[in-house]
Design a protein around this motif. Structure first.
Motif, mmCIF file in Angstrom:
data_model
loop_
_atom_site.group_PDB
_atom_site.id
_atom_site.type_symbol
_atom_site.label_atom_id
_atom_site.label_comp_id
_atom_site.label_asym_id
_atom_site.label_seq_id
_atom_site.Cartn_x
_atom_site.Cartn_y
_atom_site.Cartn_z
ATOM 1 N N CYS A 308 0.801 -1.074 0.206
ATOM 2 C CA CYS A 308 0.159 0.064 0.078
ATOM 3 C C CYS A 308 0.773 1.346 0.036
ATOM 4 O O CYS A 308 1.635 1.487 0.895
ATOM 5 C CB CYS A 308 -1.076 -0.082 1.135
ATOM 6 S SG CYS A 308 -1.887 1.611 1.424
ATOM 7 N N MET A 309 0.774 2.109 -0.946
ATOM 8 C CA MET A 309 1.480 3.501 -1.054
ATOM 9 C C MET A 309 0.847 4.302 -0.008
ATOM 10 O O MET A 309 1.784 5.410 0.017
ATOM 11 C CB MET A 309 1.255 4.030 -2.289
ATOM 12 C CG MET A 309 1.897 3.116 -3.546
ATOM 13 S SD MET A 309 3.881 3.171 -3.441
ATOM 14 C CE MET A 309 4.128 1.490 -2.901
ATOM 15 N N ALA A 310 0.013 4.341 0.474
ATOM 16 C CA ALA A 310 -0.656 5.277 1.644
ATOM 17 C C ALA A 310 0.240 5.316 2.845
ATOM 18 O O ALA A 310 0.209 6.362 3.605
ATOM 19 C CB ALA A 310 -2.016 4.884 1.654
ATOM 20 N N VAL A 311 0.638 4.019 3.038
ATOM 21 C CA VAL A 311 1.574 3.928 4.133
ATOM 22 C C VAL A 311 2.507 4.996 4.340
ATOM 23 O O VAL A 311 2.978 5.612 5.332
ATOM 24 C CB VAL A 311 2.092 2.581 4.436
ATOM 25 C CG1 VAL A 311 2.960 2.365 5.826
ATOM 26 C CG2 VAL A 311 1.114 1.345 4.489
ATOM 27 N N GLY A 312 3.418 5.039 3.351
ATOM 28 C CA GLY A 312 4.541 5.986 3.332
ATOM 29 C C GLY A 312 3.953 7.529 3.529
ATOM 30 O O GLY A 312 4.537 8.195 4.252
ATOM 31 N N MET A 313 2.812 7.783 2.757
ATOM 32 C CA MET A 313 2.483 9.089 2.680
ATOM 33 C C MET A 313 1.889 9.352 4.352
ATOM 34 O O MET A 313 2.194 10.464 4.794
ATOM 35 C CB MET A 313 1.290 9.221 1.852
ATOM 36 C CG MET A 313 1.640 9.261 0.466
ATOM 37 S SD MET A 313 2.795 10.797 -0.131
ATOM 38 C CE MET A 313 1.509 11.974 -0.061
ATOM 39 N N LYS A 314 1.324 8.604 4.795
ATOM 40 C CA LYS A 314 0.461 8.751 6.132
ATOM 41 C C LYS A 314 1.400 8.576 7.076
ATOM 42 O O LYS A 314 1.350 9.366 8.542
ATOM 43 C CB LYS A 314 -0.598 8.089 6.365
ATOM 44 C CG LYS A 314 -1.852 8.309 5.160
ATOM 45 C CD LYS A 314 -3.184 7.798 5.733
ATOM 46 C CE LYS A 314 -4.192 8.357 4.594
ATOM 47 N NZ LYS A 314 -5.584 7.871 4.943
ATOM 48 N N LEU A 315 2.505 7.839 7.199
ATOM 49 C CA LEU A 315 3.264 7.451 8.408
ATOM 50 C C LEU A 315 4.590 8.247 8.091
ATOM 51 O O LEU A 315 5.205 8.611 9.258
ATOM 52 C CB LEU A 315 3.688 6.107 8.553
ATOM 53 C CG LEU A 315 2.768 5.014 9.498
ATOM 54 C CD1 LEU A 315 1.259 4.959 8.750
ATOM 55 C CD2 LEU A 315 3.301 3.712 9.697
ATOM 56 N N GLY A 322 8.096 1.841 -0.824
ATOM 57 C CA GLY A 322 8.346 0.611 -0.175
ATOM 58 C C GLY A 322 7.809 0.928 1.103
ATOM 59 O O GLY A 322 7.180 1.634 1.329
ATOM 60 N N MET A 323 7.549 -0.254 1.949
ATOM 61 C CA MET A 323 7.034 -0.185 3.186
ATOM 62 C C MET A 323 8.144 -0.468 4.135
ATOM 63 O O MET A 323 8.471 -1.874 4.666
ATOM 64 C CB MET A 323 5.795 -1.151 3.276
ATOM 65 C CG MET A 323 5.035 -1.399 4.584
ATOM 66 S SD MET A 323 3.763 -2.281 4.373
ATOM 67 C CE MET A 323 3.005 -2.084 6.068
ATOM 68 N N ALA A 324 8.554 0.568 5.009
ATOM 69 C CA ALA A 324 9.461 0.258 6.012
ATOM 70 C C ALA A 324 9.108 -0.834 7.105
ATOM 71 O O ALA A 324 9.939 -1.163 7.903
ATOM 72 C CB ALA A 324 9.920 1.533 6.729
ATOM 73 N N GLU A 325 7.955 -0.779 7.251
ATOM 74 C CA GLU A 325 7.107 -1.598 8.368
ATOM 75 C C GLU A 325 7.006 -3.064 7.852
ATOM 76 O O GLU A 325 6.350 -3.599 8.785
ATOM 77 C CB GLU A 325 6.119 -1.096 8.883
ATOM 78 C CG GLU A 325 6.170 0.540 9.403
ATOM 79 C CD GLU A 325 6.255 1.537 8.577
ATOM 80 O OE1 GLU A 325 6.507 2.631 8.840
ATOM 81 O OE2 GLU A 325 5.927 1.281 7.191
ATOM 82 N N CYS A 326 7.094 -3.390 6.710
ATOM 83 C CA CYS A 326 6.807 -4.357 6.223
ATOM 84 C C CYS A 326 7.179 -5.829 6.870
ATOM 85 O O CYS A 326 8.363 -6.006 7.213
ATOM 86 C CB CYS A 326 7.236 -4.837 4.613
ATOM 87 S SG CYS A 326 6.471 -6.421 3.982
ATOM 88 N N PRO A 327 6.304 -6.564 7.547
ATOM 89 C CA PRO A 327 6.885 -7.757 8.414
ATOM 90 C C PRO A 327 7.172 -9.031 7.599
ATOM 91 O O PRO A 327 7.980 -9.819 8.359
ATOM 92 C CB PRO A 327 5.644 -8.124 9.196
ATOM 93 C CG PRO A 327 4.385 -7.726 8.197
ATOM 94 C CD PRO A 327 4.876 -6.578 7.485
ATOM 95 N N ILE A 328 6.953 -9.016 6.327
ATOM 96 C CA ILE A 328 7.545 -10.477 5.896
ATOM 97 C C ILE A 328 8.640 -10.002 4.869
ATOM 98 O O ILE A 328 9.451 -10.864 3.955
ATOM 99 C CB ILE A 328 6.304 -10.914 4.585
ATOM 100 C CG1 ILE A 328 6.113 -10.021 3.510
ATOM 101 C CG2 ILE A 328 5.133 -11.176 5.388
ATOM 102 C CD1 ILE A 328 5.249 -10.815 2.401
ATOM 103 N N ALA A 329 9.427 -8.841 4.790
ATOM 104 C CA ALA A 329 10.386 -8.509 3.968
ATOM 105 C C ALA A 329 11.629 -9.348 4.515
ATOM 106 O O ALA A 329 11.929 -9.659 5.571
ATOM 107 C CB ALA A 329 10.926 -7.359 4.313
ATOM 108 N N GLU A 330 12.362 -9.947 3.286
ATOM 109 C CA GLU A 330 13.365 -10.724 3.441
ATOM 110 C C GLU A 330 14.485 -10.539 2.215
ATOM 111 O O GLU A 330 14.093 -10.445 1.206
ATOM 112 C CB GLU A 330 12.969 -12.069 3.404
ATOM 113 C CG GLU A 330 13.794 -13.313 3.530
ATOM 114 C CD GLU A 330 13.011 -14.803 3.665
ATOM 115 O OE1 GLU A 330 13.917 -15.722 3.675
ATOM 116 O OE2 GLU A 330 11.893 -14.821 3.757
#
Length: 337
Positions: A308-315, A322-330
């Motif tokens: 979701c691109m809204a995560v970067g904008m809102k957080l 990218g999603m800095a908080e992504c839990p499955i990043a590997e």
């Protein structure tokens, strides 16, 4: 090159009202200044959507039933050959109103429910009894296109097997696993863990019942894991994740165009296709593949996932590719020389 964009949007969201009698903890809509989209504005965009080749319109809120002209909009969508969907919390639902929407030609009725019990549901949503009442009414009416929207949080992830049984019990056609987007305070405090996402993905893969159980497209991490095969993930193309400005658009309650209802970058265009082809912000969204940031850049799922691109904008206050908080990043494995 992976396909990134459709030549026209296939879906449009209309934000009809910001009014709602509930105050759900997860809600991302500001409910402090209730407003409604003028009927003429709503009809204009429905007709323009038909001209643009859009096939599906989501009629949303706030609480959709707060909008006084909902039946008229459903009827207009039907007249133009557009599918129309409505999402309900259960507030203000009656058998008469449901029959009214069905007779007008509504395509699917989505019922929002985040838990199989009131105690679990109320951690993230209000109105458990209202949602259950709506499911009971639709079942008694033999309506065959009921869909349950279940937003996955850390606090309700373990309840997923019971949600499947609840969907079966009420004769729902689908159970959609939805990703938690930032709330109205721009927080993402109850995002599920990697272990929870993996567990629910495996339950979806193993399920063989009568309900169509699966993630919404923009829950990209879940789709990536659900679509795994011997050859890796098969989650490719336009529909591999966030579809903002790639497969659909949204119209705000004020009649402005945005990539989706969670990306609040408003632009003014007279026609959807002008926006689709000329918007500088949409062009920026579509350049994600060249601008990835860690942990998405270099992740083993990089080609299969588009969070979701809204995560970067809102957080983070910027369009973070990218999603800095992504839990499955590997990290991607590198071949040894």
């Amino acid at each position: 090159m992976l396909e990134r964009i459709l030549d026209k949007p296939i879906q449009m969201n209309l934000e009809l009202t910001t009014r709602c009698p509930l105050h759900c903890p997860q809600c991302y809509v500001s409910l402090n200044n209730g407003r409604e989209m003028p009927l003429d504005t709503a009809l204009y965009w429905i007709r323009d959507a038909a001209d643009a080749g859009v096939s599906e319109v989501n009629l949303s809120g706030g609480e959709t039933l707060c909008y006084p002209h909902l039946t008229e909009l459903i009827r207009e969508c039907s007249r133009l050959g557009l599918k129309s969907n409505i999402a309900l919390s259960g507030a203000y639902v009656t058998e008469r109103r449901l029959n009214e929407f069905i007779d007008a030609g509504v395509s699917r009725i989505f019922v929002s429910l985040n838990g199989s019990t009131r105690e679990i549901n109320e951690k993230t949503r209000d109105g458990y009894e209202l949602a259950i009442n709506t499911l009971e009414l639709l079942q008694a009416m033999n309506y065959s296109k009921t869909v349950i929207n279940w937003v996955m949080h850390e606090c309700n992830a373990d309840d997923f097997p019971e949600m499947i049984r609840l969907a079966e019990r009420y004769g729902a056609s689908r159970l959609v696993v939805m990703v938690f987007k930032p709330d109205s305070s721009h927080q993402l405090s109850s995002y599920p863990t990697k272990e929870q996402i993996c567990a629910v993905a495996e339950q979806i893969r193993q399920y063989r019942g009568d309900v169509a159980v699966g993630p919404e497209v923009c829950f990209s991490q879940m789709c990536t894991l659900v679509k795994r095969s011997f050859f890796g993930s098969l989650n490719y193309g336009v529909f591999r994740g966030c579809g903002a400005g790639r497969d659909g658009i949204s119209v705000t309650v004020d009649g402005k165009l945005t990539p989706c209802r969670h990306l609040e970058i408003e632009e003014e265009y007279d026609h959807i296709m002008d926006y689709w082809n000329d918007s500088p912000f949409l062009a920026k969204l579509r350049s994600v593949e060249e601008e990835r940031r860690e942990p998405c850049r270099g992740c083993k799922w990089e080609n299969n996932c588009l969070p979701c691109m809204a995560v970067g904008m809102k957080l983070h206050g910027e369009l973070n590719y990218g999603m800095a908080e992504c839990p499955i990043a590997e990290p991607r494995e590198t071949e040894s020389k």
